[in-house]
Scaffold this motif. Structure first.
Motif, mmCIF file in Angstrom:
data_model
loop_
_atom_site.group_PDB
_atom_site.id
_atom_site.type_symbol
_atom_site.label_atom_id
_atom_site.label_comp_id
_atom_site.label_asym_id
_atom_site.label_seq_id
_atom_site.Cartn_x
_atom_site.Cartn_y
_atom_site.Cartn_z
ATOM 1 N N ILE A 57 22.779 -15.509 26.253
ATOM 2 C CA ILE A 57 21.799 -14.941 25.324
ATOM 3 C C ILE A 57 20.422 -15.531 25.589
ATOM 4 N N GLN A 58 20.372 -16.832 25.840
ATOM 5 C CA GLN A 58 19.105 -17.502 26.093
ATOM 6 C C GLN A 58 18.456 -16.980 27.378
ATOM 7 N N ALA A 59 19.255 -16.792 28.422
ATOM 8 C CA ALA A 59 18.721 -16.278 29.693
ATOM 9 C C ALA A 59 18.196 -14.864 29.517
ATOM 10 N N LYS A 60 18.929 -14.049 28.786
ATOM 11 C CA LYS A 60 18.521 -12.661 28.531
ATOM 12 C C LYS A 60 17.195 -12.622 27.780
ATOM 13 N N GLU A 61 17.087 -13.426 26.725
ATOM 14 C CA GLU A 61 15.855 -13.445 25.925
ATOM 15 C C GLU A 61 14.672 -13.967 26.740
ATOM 16 N N LYS A 62 14.913 -15.001 27.526
ATOM 17 C CA LYS A 62 13.844 -15.569 28.355
ATOM 18 C C LYS A 62 13.358 -14.551 29.380
ATOM 19 N N TYR A 63 14.282 -13.882 30.055
ATOM 20 C CA TYR A 63 13.916 -12.884 31.063
ATOM 21 C C TYR A 63 13.115 -11.757 30.420
ATOM 22 N N CYS A 64 13.579 -11.292 29.269
ATOM 23 C CA CYS A 64 12.885 -10.206 28.557
ATOM 24 C C CYS A 64 11.458 -10.610 28.210
ATOM 25 N N LYS A 65 11.294 -11.775 27.618
ATOM 26 C CA LYS A 65 9.964 -12.239 27.211
ATOM 27 C C LYS A 65 9.034 -12.402 28.415
ATOM 28 N N GLU A 66 9.554 -12.987 29.481
ATOM 29 C CA GLU A 66 8.716 -13.189 30.665
ATOM 30 C C GLU A 66 8.324 -11.848 31.289
ATOM 31 N N TRP A 67 9.263 -10.925 31.342
ATOM 32 C CA TRP A 67 8.974 -9.597 31.904
ATOM 33 C C TRP A 67 7.881 -8.907 31.089
ATOM 34 N N ILE A 68 7.974 -8.983 29.764
ATOM 35 C CA ILE A 68 6.965 -8.366 28.889
ATOM 36 C C ILE A 68 5.615 -9.047 29.087
ATOM 37 N N ARG A 69 5.595 -10.365 29.053
ATOM 38 C CA ARG A 69 4.340 -11.116 29.182
ATOM 39 C C ARG A 69 3.658 -10.908 30.533
ATOM 40 N N GLN A 70 4.432 -10.558 31.548
ATOM 41 C CA GLN A 70 3.865 -10.298 32.871
ATOM 42 C C GLN A 70 3.442 -8.838 33.030
ATOM 43 N N GLY A 71 3.496 -8.085 31.942
ATOM 44 C CA GLY A 71 3.009 -6.719 31.955
ATOM 45 C C GLY A 71 4.069 -5.640 31.959
ATOM 46 N N ALA A 72 5.351 -6.017 31.817
ATOM 47 C CA ALA A 72 6.452 -5.044 31.787
ATOM 48 C C ALA A 72 6.355 -4.068 32.968
ATOM 49 N N ILE A 73 6.158 -4.623 34.138
ATOM 50 C CA ILE A 73 6.005 -3.815 35.347
ATOM 51 C C ILE A 73 7.377 -3.349 35.820
ATOM 52 N N TRP A 74 7.456 -2.077 36.138
ATOM 53 C CA TRP A 74 8.722 -1.495 36.595
ATOM 54 C C TRP A 74 9.116 -2.032 37.957
ATOM 55 N N PHE A 75 10.384 -2.403 38.094
ATOM 56 C CA PHE A 75 10.945 -2.882 39.352
ATOM 57 C C PHE A 75 10.989 -1.751 40.379
ATOM 58 N N GLU A 76 11.325 -0.554 39.919
ATOM 59 C CA GLU A 76 11.337 0.661 40.748
ATOM 60 C C GLU A 76 10.352 1.653 40.134
ATOM 61 N N PRO A 77 9.062 1.519 40.419
ATOM 62 C CA PRO A 77 8.029 2.338 39.758
ATOM 63 C C PRO A 77 8.251 3.844 39.869
ATOM 64 N N LYS A 78 8.852 4.306 40.949
ATOM 65 C CA LYS A 78 9.044 5.754 41.119
ATOM 66 C C LYS A 78 10.046 6.327 40.114
ATOM 67 N N LEU A 79 10.825 5.473 39.461
ATOM 68 C CA LEU A 79 11.807 5.929 38.477
ATOM 69 C C LEU A 79 11.279 5.875 37.036
ATOM 70 N N LYS A 80 10.062 5.392 36.876
ATOM 71 C CA LYS A 80 9.470 5.277 35.535
ATOM 72 C C LYS A 80 9.197 6.673 34.966
ATOM 73 N N PRO A 81 9.756 6.988 33.793
ATOM 74 C CA PRO A 81 9.495 8.290 33.173
ATOM 75 C C PRO A 81 8.006 8.461 32.827
ATOM 76 N N ASP A 82 7.530 9.691 32.907
ATOM 77 C CA ASP A 82 6.123 9.969 32.615
ATOM 78 C C ASP A 82 5.735 9.562 31.198
ATOM 79 N N GLU A 83 6.616 9.767 30.257
ATOM 80 C CA GLU A 83 6.304 9.468 28.858
ATOM 81 C C GLU A 83 7.020 8.203 28.389
#
Length: 91
Positions: free
Chosen positions: A45-71
């Motif tokens: 749970i701690q690893a999941k929460e840490k990863y989520c927070k860091e991903w958000i704080r770094q701008g929530a950038i898509w790992f595979e940008p071409k799969l990001k939905p338009d909306e």
């Protein structure tokens, strides 16, 4: 085809479950949204929460940008896993 949700970011279009519901074994797949590798980045749970927070704080950038939905709506996606974006940003 059934879709599954990433436990880290709430992306709900995964082809495989992050963790097998019968055996509890991790899938070791990588989420195209946040880049989480199930079984590694969400092993506790701690690893999941840490990863989520860091991903958000770094701008929530898509790992595979071409799969990001338009909306795409980050707040809505995070709500699927019980995470409030505003609360994370205030921490």
């Amino acid at each position: 085809m059934q879709r599954y949700t990433c436990l880290v970011c709430g992306f709900s279009e995964l082809d495989q479950p992050p963790w097998d519901p019968h055996t509890g074994a991790p899938g070791f797949d990588i989420c195209p949204c946040c880049g989480c590798e199930s079984g590694y980045d969400d092993a506790t749970i701690q690893a999941k929460e840490k990863y989520c927070k860091e991903w958000i704080r770094q701008g929530a950038i898509w790992f595979e940008p071409k799969l990001k939905p338009d909306e795409w709506d980050l707040s809505e996606q995070l709500r699927r896993i019980g995470v409030d974006l505003d609360s994370v940003m205030k921490q």
